[in-house]
Design a protein around this motif. Structure first.
Motif, PDB file in Angstrom:
ATOM      1  N   ASN A  48     -10.985  53.425   9.118  1.00 42.61           N
ATOM      2  CA  ASN A  48     -11.004  53.018  10.526  1.00 42.61           C
ATOM      3  C   ASN A  48     -10.170  53.986  11.347  1.00 42.61           C
ATOM      4  O   ASN A  48     -10.682  54.879  11.992  1.00 42.61           O
ATOM      5  CB  ASN A  48     -10.520  51.565  10.667  1.00 42.61           C
ATOM      6  CG  ASN A  48     -10.524  51.123  12.105  1.00 42.61           C
ATOM      7  OD1 ASN A  48     -11.267  51.655  12.915  1.00 42.61           O
ATOM      8  ND2 ASN A  48      -9.691  50.179  12.445  1.00 42.61           N
ATOM      9  N   CYS A  49      -8.818  53.868  11.270  1.00 45.37           N
ATOM     10  CA  CYS A  49      -7.985  54.630  12.205  1.00 45.37           C
ATOM     11  C   CYS A  49      -7.963  56.133  11.901  1.00 45.37           C
ATOM     12  O   CYS A  49      -7.828  56.934  12.804  1.00 45.37           O
ATOM     13  CB  CYS A  49      -6.556  54.074  12.197  1.00 45.37           C
ATOM     14  SG  CYS A  49      -5.650  54.443  10.680  1.00 45.37           S
ATOM     15  N   THR A  50      -8.080  56.501  10.663  1.00 40.34           N
ATOM     16  CA  THR A  50      -7.992  57.889  10.144  1.00 40.34           C
ATOM     17  C   THR A  50      -6.610  58.544  10.342  1.00 40.34           C
ATOM     18  O   THR A  50      -6.457  59.735  10.084  1.00 40.34           O
ATOM     19  CB  THR A  50      -9.073  58.834  10.744  1.00 40.34           C
ATOM     20  OG1 THR A  50      -8.747  59.130  12.090  1.00 40.34           O
ATOM     21  CG2 THR A  50     -10.471  58.268  10.632  1.00 40.34           C
ATOM     22  N   THR A  53      -2.619  54.277   9.683  1.00 38.85           N
ATOM     23  CA  THR A  53      -1.962  53.044  10.138  1.00 38.85           C
ATOM     24  C   THR A  53      -2.673  51.771   9.698  1.00 38.85           C
ATOM     25  O   THR A  53      -2.031  50.748   9.501  1.00 38.85           O
ATOM     26  CB  THR A  53      -1.843  52.974  11.679  1.00 38.85           C
ATOM     27  OG1 THR A  53      -3.144  53.065  12.232  1.00 38.85           O
ATOM     28  CG2 THR A  53      -0.972  54.052  12.224  1.00 38.85           C
ATOM     29  N   CYS A  54      -3.999  51.781   9.551  1.00 39.03           N
ATOM     30  CA  CYS A  54      -4.704  50.496   9.373  1.00 39.03           C
ATOM     31  C   CYS A  54      -4.832  50.071   7.916  1.00 39.03           C
ATOM     32  O   CYS A  54      -4.999  48.891   7.635  1.00 39.03           O
ATOM     33  CB  CYS A  54      -6.085  50.562  10.020  1.00 39.03           C
ATOM     34  SG  CYS A  54      -7.245  51.600   9.122  1.00 39.03           S
ATOM     35  N   GLY A  55      -4.804  50.984   6.975  1.00 36.88           N
ATOM     36  CA  GLY A  55      -4.930  50.640   5.549  1.00 36.88           C
ATOM     37  C   GLY A  55      -6.372  50.505   5.087  1.00 36.88           C
ATOM     38  O   GLY A  55      -6.629  50.215   3.923  1.00 36.88           O
ATOM     39  N   ALA A  56      -7.348  50.732   5.990  1.00 35.19           N
ATOM     40  CA  ALA A  56      -8.756  50.518   5.621  1.00 35.19           C
ATOM     41  C   ALA A  56      -9.226  51.475   4.522  1.00 35.19           C
ATOM     42  O   ALA A  56     -10.150  51.158   3.786  1.00 35.19           O
ATOM     43  CB  ALA A  56      -9.644  50.667   6.846  1.00 35.19           C
ATOM     44  N   CYS A  57      -8.598  52.655   4.419  1.00 36.16           N
ATOM     45  CA  CYS A  57      -9.058  53.658   3.447  1.00 36.16           C
ATOM     46  C   CYS A  57      -8.280  53.557   2.130  1.00 36.16           C
ATOM     47  O   CYS A  57      -8.339  54.488   1.315  1.00 36.16           O
ATOM     48  CB  CYS A  57      -8.919  55.055   4.041  1.00 36.16           C
ATOM     49  SG  CYS A  57      -7.193  55.475   4.323  1.00 36.16           S
ATOM     50  N   LYS A  58      -7.578  52.438   1.925  1.00 32.74           N
ATOM     51  CA  LYS A  58      -6.798  52.256   0.692  1.00 32.74           C
ATOM     52  C   LYS A  58      -7.720  52.376  -0.525  1.00 32.74           C
ATOM     53  O   LYS A  58      -8.793  51.767  -0.557  1.00 32.74           O
ATOM     54  CB  LYS A  58      -6.142  50.867   0.731  1.00 32.74           C
ATOM     55  CG  LYS A  58      -5.297  50.552  -0.475  1.00 32.74           C
ATOM     56  CD  LYS A  58      -4.632  49.203  -0.332  1.00 32.74           C
ATOM     57  CE  LYS A  58      -5.504  48.085  -0.827  1.00 32.74           C
ATOM     58  NZ  LYS A  58      -4.834  46.784  -0.817  1.00 32.74           N
TER      59      LYS A  58
HETATM   60  S1  FES Z   1      -8.296  54.977   7.850  1.00 27.95           S
HETATM   61 FE1  FES Z   1      -6.623  53.792   8.606  1.00 27.95          FE
HETATM   62  S2  FES Z   1      -5.061  54.166   7.152  1.00 27.95           S
HETATM   63 FE2  FES Z   1      -6.634  55.503   6.561  1.00 27.95          FE
END
Ligand code: FES
Ligand SMILES: Cc1cc2nc3c(=O)[nH]c(=O)nc-3n(C[C@H](O)[C@H](O)[C@H](O)COP(=O)(O)OP(=O)(O)OC[C@H]3O[C@@H](n4cnc5c(N)ncnc54)[C@H](O)[C@@H]3O)c2cc1C
Length: 359
Positions: A48-50, A53-58
């Motif tokens: 998401n954020c790239t 910060t968001c943790g989506a790419c964990k």
């Molecule tokens: S895409 Fe949000 S932390 Fe990596």
């Protein structure tokens, strides 16, 4: 000595990344992150954020080594770091071949799309939390627990907010969020000042993989502040679907004035099929206020909520401030809960990213 070490760790050719469970492999050119290369190769890598910060790419590093551009520890807990989790958007391969594993996404989740929207109503829930209604150009479908990213023309980067209502089967043109005012925050300060009403927003949704799994063991839900929003969405949806699991909702707030959505919680509890307990915990309630409920940090009551049922398929669902989530993960693990039974969304913000870059 330094150049010897640099040469030792420098890959000889462009490193290759394999992404499980897709089984896709690709090269990562110098200067690119694992996520950037994955997206260039059309790998459906969650993100998401790239910007870390968001943790989506964990994802879990199965083999090989990576270098962190910003400290993964601002988003991931120590337990996750110890278990080999990394953030793909902040990871540069350090070996010729690395293998990463992304978590299974939500089956049947609608694909993310872009919508036009605008804020049509706000309602004050506490002195610093608003319920915000956004009307969209067409119906949006999501899975309970997911979030949307909202962007106004004034913002350089979008902001994420979790859906607060249970989803409608056919989708809905009006969606609600519960948004806490962050002092100095670009979006929330404008929102609370009332200047965003009617402003055109770009909404990307649905995002994230926070959702209720199909287990039978107890569900321990832990919410802090506006982190109650996605849990209410999940719980209301589960009530409608007649889920029969035992459920405990721990809600951490500062004082009685910071508790909200109590009628909604009462309705969920009243219609719940498998035993529902609501445990509000206040951390700064005046000693002489007459409050007879629990006091202290919400994470101190996790063992009580588990009631000795850690090994009966208990699962954790948590949302709220990063410090609360990190502490809750530690306590849950200490109580014998496996990391893959702990599901959460951390409400990180741009301050988190700035601190990680500065570290
Ligand atoms: S895409 Fe949000 S932390 Fe990596
Ligand atoms: C998956 C997810 C779901 C979320 N869901 C919700 C939700 O349902 N409800 C909710 O209330 N929040 C939620 N959040 C948090 C939300 O996305 C925003 O981060 C939050 O509302 C703050 O936005 P803002 O624009 O007001 O603050 P920002 O502008 O992002 O600023 C936040 C803080 O960082 C500081 N800051 C900003 N830039 C810098 C810098 N360069 N250097 C140092 N400090 C800086 C600011 O002064 C401020 O104190 C969620 C976050 C995530 C990742």
């Amino acid at each position: 000595m330094v150049s010897f070490l640099k040469n030792l760790f420098k890959p000889k050719t462009a490193p290759t990344v394999e992404v499980q469970p897709f089984g896709t492999s690709f090269e990562v050119p110098a200067g690119q992150t694992v996520l950037e290369s994955a997206l260039e190769h059309s790998v459906p890598f969650p993100h998401n954020c790239t910007v870390g910060t968001c943790g989506a790419c964990k994802c879990r590093l199965v083999s090989g080594r990576v270098k962190a551009i910003t400290d993964f520890g601002y988003v991931l807990s120590q337990k996750e770091l110890d278990a080999g989790y990394i953030l793909a958007c902040q990871a540069v391969p350090q070996d010729e071949r690395i293998v990463v594993q992304v978590p299974a996404g939500i089956e049947d989740a609608p694909p993310a799309e872009r919508y036009r929207g605008s804020i049509v109503a706000t309602e004050s829930l506490t002195h610093d939390i608003l319920r915000v209604k956004v009307e969209l150009d067409r119906p949006l479908r999501f899975v309970a627990g997911q979030y949307a990213s909202l962007k106004s023309a004034e913002l350089a980067l979008p902001r994420c907010y979790s859906f607060a209502d249970a989803p409608e089967r056919e989708g809905s043109r009006t969606v609600s969020f519960m948004i806490r005012k962050v002092p100095g925050g670009a979006f929330t300060e404008a929102l609370f000042a009332g200047t965003l009403k009617g402003t055109s927003l770009t909404v990307e949704a649905p995002l994230g993989d926070f959702h209720l799994r199909t287990g039978e063991g107890p569900m321990i839900c832990v919410a802090g502040g506006s982190g109650l929003a996605p849990l209410l969405s999940i719980l209301e949806d589960a009530r409608k679907k007649r889920v029969t699991r035992r459920c405990v909702l721990l809600f951490g707030a500062r004082t009685q004035a910071d508790l909200y959505a109590l009628d909604q919680i009462r309705t969920i509890a009243g219609g719940w099929r498998g035993g529902f307990e609501f445990l509000p915990v206040l951390s700064a309630e005046p000693a002489d206020s007459g409050w007879e409920g629990r006091r202290g940090m919400v994470t101190e009551y996790i063992a009580e909520a588990l009631a000795g049922e850690a090994d009966r398929g208990a699962e954790f669902y948590m949302c709220g401030p990063p410090v609360m989530i990190d502490r809750a993960i530690d306590v849950a693990c200490d109580q014998g809960i496996a990391l893959d039974s702990i599901h959460y969304d951390k409400f990180t913000d741009l301050g988190t990213a700035a601190r990680a870059v500065a570290a």
